[in-house]
Design a protein around this motif. Structure first.
Motif, PDB file in Angstrom:
ATOM      1  N   GLU A 160      65.840  57.301  33.812  1.00  0.00           N
ATOM      2  CA  GLU A 160      66.177  57.840  35.129  1.00  0.00           C
ATOM      3  C   GLU A 160      65.609  56.992  36.269  1.00  0.00           C
ATOM      4  O   GLU A 160      65.215  57.527  37.314  1.00  0.00           O
ATOM      5  CB  GLU A 160      65.720  59.297  35.229  1.00  0.00           C
ATOM      6  CG  GLU A 160      66.356  60.182  34.165  1.00  0.00           C
ATOM      7  CD  GLU A 160      65.695  61.530  34.019  1.00  0.00           C
ATOM      8  OE1 GLU A 160      65.196  62.073  35.025  1.00  0.00           O
ATOM      9  OE2 GLU A 160      65.667  62.055  32.884  1.00  0.00           O
ATOM     10  N   VAL A 163      69.069  54.539  38.425  1.00  0.00           N
ATOM     11  CA  VAL A 163      69.779  55.213  39.513  1.00  0.00           C
ATOM     12  C   VAL A 163      69.224  54.810  40.875  1.00  0.00           C
ATOM     13  O   VAL A 163      69.888  54.954  41.900  1.00  0.00           O
ATOM     14  CB  VAL A 163      69.723  56.745  39.314  1.00  0.00           C
ATOM     15  CG1 VAL A 163      68.335  57.279  39.614  1.00  0.00           C
ATOM     16  CG2 VAL A 163      70.770  57.459  40.149  1.00  0.00           C
ATOM     17  N   HIS A 164      67.999  54.281  40.897  1.00  0.00           N
ATOM     18  CA  HIS A 164      67.384  53.847  42.150  1.00  0.00           C
ATOM     19  C   HIS A 164      67.707  52.391  42.495  1.00  0.00           C
ATOM     20  O   HIS A 164      67.275  51.901  43.542  1.00  0.00           O
ATOM     21  CB  HIS A 164      65.863  53.987  42.074  1.00  0.00           C
ATOM     22  CG  HIS A 164      65.381  55.404  41.946  1.00  0.00           C
ATOM     23  ND1 HIS A 164      65.675  56.382  42.868  1.00  0.00           N
ATOM     24  CD2 HIS A 164      64.620  56.012  40.997  1.00  0.00           C
ATOM     25  CE1 HIS A 164      65.119  57.534  42.500  1.00  0.00           C
ATOM     26  NE2 HIS A 164      64.474  57.332  41.378  1.00  0.00           N
ATOM     27  N   GLU A 189      70.402  57.948  32.138  1.00  0.00           N
ATOM     28  CA  GLU A 189      70.674  58.004  33.567  1.00  0.00           C
ATOM     29  C   GLU A 189      71.719  59.067  33.889  1.00  0.00           C
ATOM     30  O   GLU A 189      72.370  59.605  33.004  1.00  0.00           O
ATOM     31  CB  GLU A 189      71.166  56.643  34.071  1.00  0.00           C
ATOM     32  CG  GLU A 189      70.188  55.495  33.864  1.00  0.00           C
ATOM     33  CD  GLU A 189      68.941  55.585  34.725  1.00  0.00           C
ATOM     34  OE1 GLU A 189      68.976  56.313  35.752  1.00  0.00           O
ATOM     35  OE2 GLU A 189      67.932  54.932  34.397  1.00  0.00           O
ATOM     36  N   LEU A 203      71.601  62.293  47.810  1.00  0.00           N
ATOM     37  CA  LEU A 203      71.380  61.024  47.121  1.00  0.00           C
ATOM     38  C   LEU A 203      70.597  60.054  47.992  1.00  0.00           C
ATOM     39  O   LEU A 203      69.729  59.325  47.504  1.00  0.00           O
ATOM     40  CB  LEU A 203      72.718  60.405  46.714  1.00  0.00           C
ATOM     41  CG  LEU A 203      73.568  61.214  45.741  1.00  0.00           C
ATOM     42  CD1 LEU A 203      74.886  60.487  45.463  1.00  0.00           C
ATOM     43  CD2 LEU A 203      72.828  61.463  44.440  1.00  0.00           C
ATOM     44  N   CYS A 208      68.805  57.629  45.559  1.00  0.00           N
ATOM     45  CA  CYS A 208      69.670  57.542  44.381  1.00  0.00           C
ATOM     46  C   CYS A 208      71.060  57.105  44.807  1.00  0.00           C
ATOM     47  O   CYS A 208      72.071  57.697  44.408  1.00  0.00           O
ATOM     48  CB  CYS A 208      69.738  58.887  43.660  1.00  0.00           C
ATOM     49  SG  CYS A 208      68.212  59.376  42.860  1.00  0.00           S
ATOM     50  N   THR A 211      75.231  55.229  43.014  1.00  0.00           N
ATOM     51  CA  THR A 211      76.041  56.358  42.542  1.00  0.00           C
ATOM     52  C   THR A 211      77.242  55.863  41.744  1.00  0.00           C
ATOM     53  O   THR A 211      78.363  55.847  42.229  1.00  0.00           O
ATOM     54  CB  THR A 211      76.500  57.220  43.721  1.00  0.00           C
ATOM     55  OG1 THR A 211      77.175  56.385  44.675  1.00  0.00           O
ATOM     56  CG2 THR A 211      75.325  57.879  44.398  1.00  0.00           C
TER      57      THR A 211
END
Length: 295
Positions: A160, A163-164, A189, A203, A208, A211
């Protein structure tokens, strides 16, 4: 919303969504995770872990959460599918709990995280569990891994953290370079399909903005050169946690919105809105292999 706009752009031939507004400053990853809300929330609700948990589909009662955390880490270990003694890069380690689990399984872990708070916490976790001989860590950014030699690792994983990413293809190319032939990349993710301005703001506030649309991970991995790409869908397995967030956060979130304070409490906002729009995303485990040059 402050006039925040969504713009679709091509990155490496893949359509992604980004936020554009010169008048809005997007919080950095460090700012997001170092905020008081994040630190208290992760500590009180997740025992300072930084990842989703794994439950059997249909689970309603999510406790004890710690057991489900270990089950998700076990899924990561199983999906990596590499031998004990292999050297692996943990790209974005959070508090170090996943790295310590992988080390207990017999892997040699190199940790990179760009948040000083996380590096401090991870070092404490590794020291408390007496795993210094199996885990080393440094402050660093997976966008820039030039200090690692080509073919340094048998495996690379994110839990996870991809996503950044601000530059998805650059990060994947870094991972590809660092893997030895036949090396494994594993990404746990989320994929988002949030088109409304409110959800795009969620987001942005949690940094995040990477996308990716459904299928984009596979496309980008192929473009990078990876093969043997497989995807497992864990959306139903992580739902109990987000249901918990949505239920316990709904009342305070309603009050925050009434007084226009919701954007100051990013995790509450994210938890409630993610649960309310659960069908607009997926949580996946995606595995890919760097081709063996001998094949």
């Amino acid at each position: 919303m402050g006039g925040c706009l969504r713009q679709d752009v091509m990155q490496g031939g893949v359509l992604i969504a980004v936020m554009t507004n010169k008048s809005v400053t997007t919080p950095s990853v460090q700012e997001y995770y170092s905020s008081l809300e994040s630190r208290l929330g992760y500590w009180l609700l997740l025992g300072n872990a930084r990842h989703c948990e794994y439950w059997p589909p249909g689970t309603l009662w999510p406790f004890p959460i710690g057991c489900a955390q270990r089950d998700m880490e076990e899924k990561l270990w199983e999906r990596l599918g590499i031998e004990k003694g292999s050297k692996v890069l943990d790209a974005g380690a959070g508090s170090g709990k996943v790295a310590s689990y992988m080390a207990h399984k017999g892997l040699i872990i190199e940790v990179v995280d760009l948040t000083p708070l996380h590096v401090q916490q991870a070092r404490r976790t590794i020291r408390d569990r007496k795993l210094e001989h199996k885990v080393s860590m440094r402050l660093g950014d997976y966008h820039d891994l030039a200090d690692f030699n080509n073919g340094s690792f048998d495996g690379v994983y994110t839990m996870e953290t991809f996503v950044h990413a601000d530059e998805s293809m650059k990060v994947l190319q870094n991972f590809y370079r660092l893997l030895r032939p036949a090396g494994v990349l594993l990404l746990h993710e989320a994929e988002f399909h949030w088109d409304s301005p409110l959800l795009q703001e969620v987001l942005r506030l949690s940094h995040c903005q990477n996308t990716l649309k459904q299928g984009s991970y596979e496309d980008m991995l192929r473009q990078t050169g990876f093969t043997d790409i497989t995807v497992e869908n864990y959306t139903d397995n992580v739902l109990p946690l987000w249901r918990l967030f949505g239920v316990i956060g709904s009342v305070p979130y309603g009050a925050m919105r009434l007084f226009d304070l919701d954007k100051r409490f990013t995790n509450v906002m994210t938890g409630v809105e993610a649960y309310r729009h659960w069908t607009q995303g997926r949580y996946i485990s995606i595995r890919a292999v760097k081709p063996d040059s001998r094949d």
